[in-house]
Design an enzyme around this catalytic site. Structure first.
Site, PDB file in Angstrom:
ATOM      1  N   ALA A   1      34.032  15.821  45.300  1.00 37.29           N
ATOM      2  CA  ALA A   1      35.372  15.327  45.640  1.00 37.29           C
ATOM      3  C   ALA A   1      36.173  16.466  46.253  1.00 37.29           C
ATOM      4  CB  ALA A   1      36.081  14.818  44.385  1.00 37.29           C
ATOM      5  N   LYS A   2      37.315  16.163  46.790  1.00 35.96           N
ATOM      6  CA  LYS A   2      38.255  17.194  47.233  1.00 35.96           C
ATOM      7  C   LYS A   2      39.620  16.552  47.371  1.00 35.96           C
ATOM      8  CE  LYS A   2      37.952  21.620  48.281  1.00 35.96           C
ATOM      9  NZ  LYS A   2      37.013  22.607  47.743  1.00 35.96           N
ATOM     10  N   GLY A   3      40.652  17.404  47.278  1.00 38.14           N
ATOM     11  CA  GLY A   3      42.007  16.905  47.471  1.00 38.14           C
ATOM     12  C   GLY A   3      42.803  17.909  48.268  1.00 38.14           C
TER      13      GLY A   3
ATOM     14  N   ASP B   1      41.675  25.613  45.057  1.00 41.41           N
ATOM     15  CA  ASP B   1      41.100  25.923  46.377  1.00 41.41           C
ATOM     16  C   ASP B   1      42.175  26.715  47.125  1.00 41.41           C
ATOM     17  OD1 ASP B   1      38.643  25.320  48.156  1.00 41.41           O
ATOM     18  OD2 ASP B   1      40.308  24.822  49.470  1.00 41.41           O
TER      19      ASP B   1
ATOM     20  N   VAL C   1      39.724  12.548  47.855  1.00 38.84           N
ATOM     21  CA  VAL C   1      38.536  11.840  48.362  1.00 38.84           C
ATOM     22  C   VAL C   1      37.386  12.063  47.388  1.00 38.84           C
ATOM     23  CG1 VAL C   1      36.797  11.825  50.210  1.00 38.84           C
ATOM     24  CG2 VAL C   1      39.230  12.043  50.799  1.00 38.84           C
TER      25      VAL C   1
END
Ligand code: NAD
Length: 429
Positions: free
Chosen positions: A115-117, A156, A70
């Site tokens: 962002a992040k995934g 992460d 995202v």
């Protein structure tokens, strides 16, 4: 500083990290008086990608995994954010984490958006070879969204430098040449930055020490409790120990250990490297075993949640007995719990300020990877401390100026910077 009185919306019931992120955003957006167009623009993620992809397991079977990437916002630069491997990952969690990255990068004044995934998987259940195949396929699936100029992943929960190396290698194989700037948090021998692994945990303690200096509080022999003993928690505990604090309790997902006289953190870290557990350490060193919920309620000077979201909630906030809560994790405190802690005069140093050290050194790593010019660890750490101290001071002066708590002030500062970038860039077309 007090909690903002009015106008503040009613708190939504606590449901998910995304509910928390949106509630926090709404509070700050009201204070900033955003126009409805700007409010809506920054409230929604810019792009979302869901991927379902097959992976061959060691036993020959094929399993299909679901992953996400995202981009929340890119007004201030390429988007930046980690990749999480956990069975609890879902699209809302990734949206929340991406939004927090936008504000975090803006507060630290980095030229990045958020962002992040994530992949829905318990990495502990996979062999190393399965984890590598999963990572390479996930990387391929999200390739339309990632690039060194557009969106740069990082570690992460559940991912580490090895996973970053596989992402870098996969992306590079597609291009036909090495692209080290595609990820940060990679091993040093393939272009990672000295100090990146330690950055988040060290950054937390730099901010905590600066808060104590600012308030004129004594920083000697403070008792520290750390929830989570991974990338962030283990380094927070180590740094606190090195700064002369007594780390009286630490935990992982299975539970914690407690010694009011302080735990020998370097010895514990060495011990855990040999495939031992916290419970094994309790057995050989005679410290007490406690649960994660008991740990959060221990009397201490500084409580550092460094595990997952939603740990301090309306259900336990009134029993937190720390003077300071320093958020190493993202989203560990719900908005309801925030209000209770503020009411009880507990100083909460919010995640988007407190744990920004990881993305700050990720920025340094990205710069070094692009230039192929590498810095000494001492240089990285000095620059990190400068950014963390500056960010704390900026957030604190905003809090004083507006008479608001540190979280709201951090959000106001971060959102305002994104609004300014959005305005000056103008609306396309
Ligand atoms: P990690 O996977 O390395 O470690 C997580 C730790 O928390 C482990 O010890 C695990 O056993 C424990 N844990 C997991 N679920 C738990 C639960 N329900 N209760 C108690 N303990 C639990 O992850 P990490 O990279 O250290 O990330 C921890 C937090 O810090 C996350 O919120 C992450 O988003 C945030 N964060 C990480 C970085 C980074 O650089 N890695 C940067 C900023 C923020």
């Amino acid at each position: 500083m007090v909690a903002p009185s009015s106008p503040v919306p009613n708190l939504a019931p606590q449901e998910s990290a995304y509910t928390t992120a949106l509630t926090q955003y709404d509070r700050a957006a009201q204070i900033l008086g955003l126009s409805s167009g700007m409010y809506e623009t920054l409230r929604k993620p810019r792009r979302e990608l869901t991927v379902n992809f097959p992976v061959k397991m060691d036993n020959g079977e094929v399993r299909v995994f679901t992953g996400y990437r995202v981009h929340h916002n890119t007004a201030r630069g390429p988007s930046k954010g980690g990749i999480r491997y956990a069975p609890t990952v879902d699209l809302d969690e990734v949206r929340a984490l991406a939004m927090w990255m936008t504000w975090k990068c803006a507060i630290a004044d980095l030229p990045f958006g958020g962002a992040k995934g994530g992949v829905v998987v318990d990495p502990k259940q996979l062999s190393l070879a399965e984890l590598e195949r999963l990572t390479r396929r996930y990387t391929t699936e999200i390739t339309p969204l990632i690039s060194p100029e557009g969106d740069i992943p990082a570690p992460d929960v559940g991912t580490n430098p090895q996973v970053m190396a596989w992402i870098m290698d996969t992306y590079s194989m597609h291009r036909g040449y090495s692209v080290p700037a595609i990820v940060t948090g990679k091993p040093i021998n393939i272009g990672g930055s000295a100090g990146r692994f330690e950055a988040t945990g060290r950054g937390v303690m730099f901010v905590v020490r600066e808060a104590y200096r600012t308030f004129g509080w004594n920083f000697d022999n403070l008792s520290v409790v750390v929830q989570g003993f991974g990338n962030v928690g283990s380094i927070v505990a180590q740094t606190a120990y090195e700064m002369g604090c007594r780390v009286i309790a630490v935990s992982d997902i299975k539970g914690g250990i407690y010694n009011p006289n302080g735990i020998d953190i370097p010895r514990l870290r060495l011990f855990l490297r040999e495939e031992h557990t916290l419970a094994d350490f309790a057995r050989i060193s005679g410290v007490d075993v406690i649960t994660n919920s008991e740990l959060l309620e221990l009397p201490c000077d500084i409580l550092i949640p460094a595990a997952m979201e939603n740990q301090i909630t309306a259900a336990n906030a009134s029993r937190v007995r720390a003077r300071v809560v320093a958020e190493g994790a993202n989203g560990p405190t719900t908005p309801e719990a925030d209000d209770i802690l503020i009411e009880r005069n507990v100083l909460v140093i919010p995640d988007i300020l407190c744990n920004a050290g990881g993305v700050v050194v990720s920025y340094f790593e990205w710069v070094q990877s692009l230039q192929q010019l590498f810095w000494e660890e001492s240089d990285v750490m000095q620059r990190l401390e400068r950014v963390m101290v500056r960010s704390f001071r900026n957030v604190y002066s905003e809090a004083l100026r507006m008479d608001i708590d540190l979280r709201t002030s951090a959000l106001v500062l971060g959102i305002r910077r994104v609004v300014e970038a959005t305005r000056v860039r103008g609306l396309y077309p």
